[in-house]
Design a protein around this motif. Sequence first.
Motif, PDB file in Angstrom:
ATOM      1  N   LEU A 194      -9.571  -0.774   6.370  1.00 45.38           N
ATOM      2  CA  LEU A 194      -9.393  -0.139   5.174  1.00 45.38           C
ATOM      3  C   LEU A 194     -10.651   0.476   4.723  1.00 45.38           C
ATOM      4  CD1 LEU A 194      -6.733  -2.362   3.445  1.00 45.38           C
ATOM      5  CD2 LEU A 194      -6.126  -0.438   4.663  1.00 45.38           C
ATOM      6  N   VAL A 199      -7.568   5.491  -2.647  1.00 47.08           N
ATOM      7  CA  VAL A 199      -6.542   6.059  -2.463  1.00 47.08           C
ATOM      8  C   VAL A 199      -6.313   7.206  -3.607  1.00 47.08           C
ATOM      9  CG1 VAL A 199      -4.063   5.768  -2.738  1.00 47.08           C
ATOM     10  CG2 VAL A 199      -5.316   4.260  -1.241  1.00 47.08           C
ATOM     11  N   GLU A 200      -6.635   6.519  -5.011  1.00 47.87           N
ATOM     12  CA  GLU A 200      -6.397   7.429  -6.143  1.00 47.87           C
ATOM     13  C   GLU A 200      -7.168   8.789  -6.020  1.00 47.87           C
ATOM     14  OE1 GLU A 200      -4.753   3.983  -9.201  1.00 47.87           O
ATOM     15  OE2 GLU A 200      -6.915   4.512  -9.109  1.00 47.87           O
ATOM     16  N   VAL A 246      -5.682  -3.293  -4.387  1.00 47.85           N
ATOM     17  CA  VAL A 246      -5.169  -2.961  -2.704  1.00 47.85           C
ATOM     18  C   VAL A 246      -4.510  -1.676  -2.717  1.00 47.85           C
ATOM     19  CG1 VAL A 246      -4.092  -3.733  -0.612  1.00 47.85           C
ATOM     20  CG2 VAL A 246      -5.171  -5.422  -2.251  1.00 47.85           C
ATOM     21  N   GLU A 247      -3.559  -1.391  -3.426  1.00 49.61           N
ATOM     22  CA  GLU A 247      -2.654  -0.003  -3.409  1.00 49.61           C
ATOM     23  C   GLU A 247      -2.557   0.281  -4.860  1.00 49.61           C
ATOM     24  OE1 GLU A 247      -2.311   1.389  -0.835  1.00 49.61           O
ATOM     25  OE2 GLU A 247      -2.368   0.014   0.985  1.00 49.61           O
ATOM     26  N   ASP A 248      -2.047   1.705  -4.705  1.00 51.20           N
ATOM     27  CA  ASP A 248      -1.612   2.294  -6.166  1.00 51.20           C
ATOM     28  C   ASP A 248      -0.282   2.107  -6.291  1.00 51.20           C
ATOM     29  OD1 ASP A 248      -0.795   3.955  -4.128  1.00 51.20           O
ATOM     30  OD2 ASP A 248      -1.419   5.874  -5.449  1.00 51.20           O
ATOM     31  N   HIS A 249       0.600   1.211  -5.718  1.00 53.30           N
ATOM     32  CA  HIS A 249       1.794   0.830  -5.802  1.00 53.30           C
ATOM     33  C   HIS A 249       2.093  -0.480  -5.599  1.00 53.30           C
ATOM     34  CE1 HIS A 249       1.533   1.964  -1.475  1.00 53.30           C
ATOM     35  NE2 HIS A 249       2.310   1.043  -1.261  1.00 53.30           N
ATOM     36  N   VAL A 282       2.983  -4.145  -3.979  1.00 49.28           N
ATOM     37  CA  VAL A 282       3.176  -4.465  -2.559  1.00 49.28           C
ATOM     38  C   VAL A 282       3.994  -5.542  -2.465  1.00 49.28           C
ATOM     39  CG1 VAL A 282       2.044  -4.942  -0.477  1.00 49.28           C
ATOM     40  CG2 VAL A 282       1.350  -3.243  -1.642  1.00 49.28           C
ATOM     41  N   SER A 335     -12.143  -2.438  -3.881  1.00 46.90           N
ATOM     42  CA  SER A 335     -10.827  -1.794  -4.059  1.00 46.90           C
ATOM     43  C   SER A 335     -10.743  -0.684  -3.156  1.00 46.90           C
ATOM     44  CB  SER A 335     -11.134  -1.119  -5.660  1.00 46.90           C
ATOM     45  OG  SER A 335      -9.852  -0.138  -5.957  1.00 46.90           O
ATOM     46  N   HIS A 336      -9.527  -0.912  -2.587  1.00 48.58           N
ATOM     47  CA  HIS A 336      -8.945   0.239  -1.826  1.00 48.58           C
ATOM     48  C   HIS A 336      -8.156   1.247  -2.576  1.00 48.58           C
ATOM     49  CE1 HIS A 336      -7.181   2.181   1.769  1.00 48.58           C
ATOM     50  NE2 HIS A 336      -5.996   1.947   1.308  1.00 48.58           N
ATOM     51  N   ARG A 337      -7.513   0.683  -3.673  1.00 50.91           N
ATOM     52  CA  ARG A 337      -6.854   1.328  -4.554  1.00 50.91           C
ATOM     53  C   ARG A 337      -7.596   2.633  -4.976  1.00 50.91           C
ATOM     54  NH1 ARG A 337      -3.243  -0.673 -10.013  1.00 50.91           N
ATOM     55  NH2 ARG A 337      -3.044   1.634 -10.679  1.00 50.91           N
ATOM     56  N   TYR A 343      -1.433  -7.059   6.377  1.00 52.48           N
ATOM     57  CA  TYR A 343      -2.651  -6.481   6.289  1.00 52.48           C
ATOM     58  C   TYR A 343      -3.802  -6.987   7.064  1.00 52.48           C
ATOM     59  CZ  TYR A 343      -1.139  -3.172   2.608  1.00 52.48           C
ATOM     60  OH  TYR A 343      -0.782  -2.346   1.745  1.00 52.48           O
TER      61      TYR A 343
END
Length: 379
Positions: A148, A170-171, A132-135, A137, A165-167, A143
């Motif tokens: 997204l 983002v990356e 979901v994210e690169d950090h 959660v 993948s949303h991550r 959400y």
Amino acid sequence: MSEEMNLQENQEFREGNLVKGTVAQVEEKAVTVTIEGAPFDGIIPISELSSLHIEKASDAVSIGDELNLIITKVEDDNFVLSKRKVDAAEAWDSLEQKFKSGEIIEAEVKDVVKGGLVVDLGLRGFVPASLVEDHFVESFDDYKGKVLTFLIVEMEKEKNRLILSHRAVVEAQKESNKKNVLDHIHAGDELTGTVQRIASFGAFVDLGGVDGLVHISQLSHEHVEQVSDVIQEGQQIKVKVLSVDRDSERISLSIKDTLPGPWEGIEDKAPRGSVQTGTIKRLVSYGAFVEVFPGIEGLVHISQIAHSHIGTPHEVLKEGQEVQVKVLEVNKQDKRLSLSIKDLLEKENEYSGSDYQMPEETKGFSISDVIGDKLKDFK
């Protein structure tokens, strides 16, 4: 889409045929549709309305909606139909192309489930929590309903498996931003950044997509014991770029170089003839270095320590001692400050015996005002 799912010019109503239906009635767990040219109506069970779980049929369709459907079963005076299978078949064709090309997909999060998020792309897409994210959660509750961007990272039509993948998006965006920032940053630039992380050796500052390091020695003109004494995480600061290594993506920064130097305005802070209070930082054979302002040291030459002759400064002074000094000369360009202790002492007031003796009143300075702590014995 498979050939058997194509509409025929001469419409037949057999299992596997595609038909168009109009919603005539919506019940809680099923929908009734009329089919043009068909001898009777058809039923869509709630489980065949959507690839996602829905509580009631009205969440997916309304009376009057025209739907593309497939006949899954022919019963007496009735057809059992599926909207879900038609949507899925159409979606697979489109998504396979997006998967091959690496196209970014935008979709709304329809549900938050154990282990991740669910989106509707004509079929059920799953986003594992780790993608979901690169950090980290803590909770994904907020959400639901968010729109997204996603990349398809895995798909298996036979297993009806679609992983998103949303991550990854983002990356990829951060990597693109980092390259753009690196290409446009040069040594000597002054920028504004945000303190991202503090370490024992310095601070990492976000410059808008790439981090630079401010070493502890570049935080201030003064000596810094701990980085957190000077700056805090989340703080916006002004920095100067010292160097950029694009190959290793390393940027060296300085806060110190954006601040006025300690010698700035020294002529006003310590004009010639003024009396200053300072601390002895170092004793050398030829005199004593006294810090009169943070980062500003001046030299009291051995000849300016006492009226009487002394062999070394160590005989009468000690490091860390607080003293008063008179400014003899100021040289901002060469960063030199010449000081005198002797000029603040009466000539008859010499170092003698075991203690430094001085009259109660002499030029308005007491013992503590002029020389500070007791001086070492000398003979």
